[in-house]
Design an enzyme around this catalytic site. Structure first.
Site: not given
Length: 354
Positions: A201, A224, A244-245, A258, A262
């Site tokens: 990301g 990313d 794609d993570m 980072k 969330h």
């Protein structure tokens, strides 16, 4: 049952009246901050080299005389909110306006400036979901309030809206510039002994490039979504990879996340962490995941910091499927993803291994 006046008393009711008015109009604080950033008030004062008079400030900003009184009223609130200082010189009856630590963080020309991030937070796209949160809470809509307002989730919208995507990437990059300075200075030991790191990301690559410069032994990768990294150009120290993570993450000694987790639900976070676990060596071989996130701790935080944590949590609720998490909630995620331990650092940074 008696009246509220009899139950609480006139003084307490009037104080409650004032507090609710303050809460109802708190959006004006945000909009005045946005106005100050857009006008570049802090940058003008900084360029002046010393505190500046209001008339000089108006001249630099090209405020027409018809708006002078209104601009004075704006500055009065911004001073009250401590974005600027106000100094009265009795000998020449001048009032000067200077910078504070808060105004330093909203300067566009400063590397540490966070104005793009604040403009993102206050953008209409992220504010509009709040118009229907009450209805959303009573319904069974699977989408987030952002999804209800825009018809798609935030990442699909930014993929199709270059302007909002640019605002998002600029906001994340501005935060990364400040975070990476603190991270490398206060938590630099987490990078010791590593040969490679992938910033999942990683957006514009700000974090990865700064880390690669600070630690020449590290080969860094910015990872990313393809449309996010498409404009980036790698070099001998930083590679750029689109993907794609949720599917896979490029292999490295360490993975950096980072402000990623969330944004996602617990189940989605577990999937991301499992992909991280697959990408790194074993604990015995030094593999690690480094997470930069808030750790929710309302009970033991000063009131203003506790409120910021709660506000940030609801910001995530309105715009993503994610949330801010307590240490217990983080620990549960790590265990669910198959990690056996973690270390919590003061700079809201977590490292954990197999």
């Amino acid at each position: 049952m008696g009246s509220f006046l009899e139950e609480f008393g006139a003084k307490e009711l009037w104080q409650a009246h004032d507090r609710i008015f303050n809460h109802a109009m708190s959006y004006i604080r945000s909009m005045c901050l946005k106005c100050a950033i857009e006008l570049g008030i802090a940058d003008i004062i900084h360029s002046h080299g010393k505190p500046i008079t209001l008339s000089q400030l108006e001249t630099e900003l090209r405020i027409p005389p018809a708006r002078s009184a209104c601009f004075r009223r704006l500055m009065r609130l911004l001073v009250h909110l401590e974005y600027f200082s106000q100094i009265s010189e009795s000998e020449n009856e001048k009032t000067l306006f200077g910078l504070t630590a808060m105004s330093a963080l909203i300067m566009k020309e400063k590397v540490e400036g966070l104005s793009p991030l604040f403009l993102l937070i206050m953008d209409q796209a992220l504010l509009s979901p709040w118009q229907s949160v009450g209805r959303w809470l009573k319904g069974d809509e699977a989408r987030t309030p952002f999804g209800v307002a825009h018809g798609k989730d935030i990442f699909d919208v930014t993929k199709q809206n270059p302007e909002l995507n640019s605002l998002l990437q600029a906001g994340m990059a501005s935060d990364a510039r400040l975070v990476v300075q603190v991270l490398t200075r206060e938590c630099g030991d987490v990078f010791q002994g590593l040969r490679s790191l992938v910033d999942v990301g990683g957006g514009t690559g700000t974090m990865a490039m700064a880390i690669a410069e600070a630690y020449p032994q590290l080969k860094c990768t910015v990872f990313d979504l393809p449309h996010v990294v498409a404009p980036l150009v790698g070099n001998s120290k930083v590679e750029v990879v689109g993907g794609d993570m949720f599917e896979s993450i490029p292999p490295a000694d360490a993975v950096l996340l980072k402000w990623v987790l969330h944004d996602w639900s617990d189940a989605e976070c577990v999937r991301i962490l499992q992909r991280c676990k697959e990408a790194i060596p074993s604990k015995e071989e030094g593999g690690k995941v480094v997470i930069v996130e808030m750790v929710l701790n309302v009970d033991d935080s000063p009131p203003e910091l506790a409120e910021t944590q709660l506000l940030f949590d609801l910001h995530m609720m309105a715009n993503t499927s994610g949330k801010q998490r307590s240490e217990a909630e983080w620990g549960k995620l790590f265990k669910s993803a198959g990690f056996s331990d973690y270390t919590l650092k003061p700079f809201a940074e977590l490292t954990f291994r197999h």
